[in-house]
Design an enzyme around this catalytic site. Structure first.
Site, short mmCIF file in Angstrom:
data_model
loop_
_atom_site.label_atom_id
_atom_site.label_comp_id
_atom_site.label_asym_id
_atom_site.label_seq_id
_atom_site.Cartn_x
_atom_site.Cartn_y
_atom_site.Cartn_z
N LYS A 24 -28.88 -32.19 -33.91
CA LYS A 24 -29.26 -33.36 -33.12
C LYS A 24 -30.78 -33.48 -33.12
O LYS A 24 -31.48 -32.45 -33.06
CB LYS A 24 -28.73 -33.18 -31.69
N SER B 209 -24.79 -38.30 -25.37
CA SER B 209 -25.85 -38.74 -26.24
C SER B 209 -25.80 -38.15 -27.65
O SER B 209 -26.40 -38.71 -28.57
CB SER B 209 -27.20 -38.39 -25.62
N SER C 277 -23.19 -34.52 -22.83
CA SER C 277 -23.54 -35.08 -24.14
C SER C 277 -22.95 -34.38 -25.35
O SER C 277 -23.06 -34.90 -26.46
CB SER C 277 -25.05 -35.13 -24.30
N1 GLN Z 1 -24.52 -39.27 -20.30
C1 GLN Z 1 -25.33 -38.39 -19.54
C2 GLN Z 1 -26.69 -38.99 -19.31
O1 GLN Z 1 -26.89 -40.06 -19.73
C3 GLN Z 1 -25.43 -37.07 -20.20
C4 GLN Z 1 -26.54 -36.94 -21.15
C5 GLN Z 1 -26.66 -35.58 -21.72
O2 GLN Z 1 -25.81 -34.71 -21.50
N2 GLN Z 1 -27.75 -35.37 -22.43
O3 GLN Z 1 -27.54 -38.42 -18.70
#
Ligand code: GLN
Length: 479
Positions: free
Chosen positions: A77, A152, A176
């Site tokens: 990532k 994400s 994420s």
């Molecule tokens: N969807 C969550 C957020 O927007 C999780 C993001 C993540 O785990 N990096 O913060």
């Protein structure tokens, strides 16, 4: 034709195929090209990956000792540092930034002979649940290209889903890794907070962030976890606890477990009805296999998303203050007479996307003098209560199960105008990050709409071995 099923099978294949690593890398390079429109990769290290594959093939032929991840093709990532390669957090503000060191996790992968093939697209600074917040275009779900892959770490999930790499490392601050794994039908593991060093992971919310693993199987995830885990002089929050040999200890185990599920989670009005009933009948399957499964009360469910968003935005507003147009990345051009503050304002307004700006503002607000106690302190108190409740649950149970996400993958654009709707996609995943426990999304189900979904399993701190063992049994009981 090269095909990949597991790291173990791949290693067996390599014993009879002297050019095996080169064949594998060429296979992935052509798959990545073929699936270019999914936008899962921001950069592919073609020449370099091939060169490394050749070296590994040569070493193997020469009888040199092979690392545990010999020739395993891995993508990262775009928030994980790989020395002398770009790392941008899918943001314009870091667009041309080159990493000057390896993340500890990457260092460990390389030491075991892994091949890094490229960097995966994601939501900007890992903020989002759909991979639509990347400055470099949306990522598409390979099963239905009109749908999001989740986020994400969407590019990482699609990479493993569409067979563009064997493994991908993502990051999980509130889901994420697990949420996109659920949407894409692959395994997504978030380790205990402190299991894997965060050194070289671009920070979003430091008391929540963990590097996580996307894989095709529980066994592969276990092997990668045992390699990237462990204490680290560069991250004082990385635990000193000994790393078990997860992959070796995952042998056939017929142990039965005491499993809890949150009543309020399975009865939640936002949960897709068909998903709820599939999970209910799977609970019966688990009972038939000898596990004990009981409902427990969890009346804080509606508080966890607000708590998560208060605390993570507060931490983000502090973490992201380093991107100021002076020290790193993008610098706006100034007009005659502009002051230093103008440089900060312009660089940050032009460099950060909308969602990141929204979160910096929200985080700055909840930390501001007049509101600190009302929001930040309150949210910390909820976090403490959650930790206490979690201890009590694990005094009686080995694991907690829940849906990973309340719905299957939604359409691209469907939730972009409504941030609250988007935040609710995280209702089941943020809990594990708030209390720091390990959690996994196990790809068990298929909805009648044709899309996959997973079951989330959580165990107590540093009990990844039970987490992986239960998940392995669950895969064998896949409906
Ligand atoms: N969807 C969550 C957020 O927007 C999780 C993001 C993540 O785990 N990096 O913060």
């Amino acid at each position: 034709m090269f095909s990949f099923s597991s790291i173990q099978d791949y290693h067996t294949y390599l014993t009879t195929e002297p050019e095996g690593c080169v064949i594998a890398v060429n296979h992935y390079l052509s798959k990545i090209k073929e699936k270019n429109r999914l936008n899962a990769f921001l950069e592919v290290y073609e020449d370099e990956a091939l060169k490394r594959a050749k070296e590994l093939d040569t070493n193997r032929k020469a009888g040199k000792k092979s690392g545990k991840l010999h020739g395993v093709v891995i993508s990262l990532k775009d928030v994980i540092c790989f020395k002398d390669h770009k790392v941008s957090a899918s943001s314009h503000i870091l667009e041309n930034f080159t990493s000057i060191y390896n993340a500890t996790a990457v260092e460990k992968l390389l030491a075991e002979d892994a091949i890094i093939i490229g960097r995966n697209n994601c939501d900007e600074f890992a903020m989002g649940s759909s991979s639509e917040n990347s400055a470099f275009g949306v990522v598409r779900n390979a099963i239905d290209e009109t749908r999001v892959p989740g986020g994400s770490s969407g590019g990482s999930a699609v990479s493993v889903q569409a067979g563009l790499s064997m493994i991908s490392l993502g990051s999980d601050t509130g889901g994420s890794v697990r949420q996109p794994a659920d949407f894409c039908g692959v395994v997504g593991l978030k380790p205990t907070y402190g299991r894997v060093s965060r050194y070289g992971l671009i920070a979003y919310a430091s008391s929540f962030d963990q590097i996580g693993i996307f894989a095709n199987s529980i066994e592969d995830a276990a092997l990668v976890l045992e390699i990237i885990s462990g204490a680290d002089d560069f991250d004082s929050t990385a635990s000193e606890q000994k790393v078990p040999a997860y992959s070796a200890q995952l042998t056939e185990n017929k142990k039965t477990y005491r499993i809890a599920y949150f009543k309020q989670a399975l009865e939640h009005s936002g949960l897709d009805k068909e998903m709820a009933s599939s999970i209910q009948s799977y609970i019966q399957t688990l009972k038939n296999a000898g596990h004990s499964i009981e409902a427990v009360d969890f009346n804080l469910l509606n508080y966890i998303v607000p708590t998560y968003y208060i605390l993570t935005t507060a931490e983000a507003s502090s973490n992201l203050s380093r991107f100021d147009g002076v020290k790193y990345g993008y610098r706006a051009s100034l007009n005659e007479g502009d002051e230093l503050t103008e440089l900060y304002k312009k660089s940050r307004s032009e460099g950060f996307g909308k969602e990141v700006q929204r979160r910096i503002l929200l985080g700055t607000f909840v930390l501001s003098a007049g509101y600190y106690d009302a929001y930040f302190t309150k949210a910390q108190q909820v976090r403490n209560i959650l930790s206490d409740q979690t201890k009590n649950i694990f005094a009686e149970y080995d694991a907690i199960i829940s849906p990973t996400v309340p719905t299957t993958a939604f359409k691209i654009g469907e939730k972009t105008d409504d941030p609250i709707e988007m935040f609710l996609a995280d209702i089941y995943t943020v809990y594990a990050n708030l209390v720091g426990i390990p959690a996994i999304s196990v790809p068990l189900f298929k909805h009648s709409n044709g899309l996959p979904f997973g079951l989330q399993v959580m165990t107590s701190h540093f009990d990844e071995l039970s987490l992986l063992s239960i998940s392995k049994q669950m895969m064998q009981l896949k409906p």
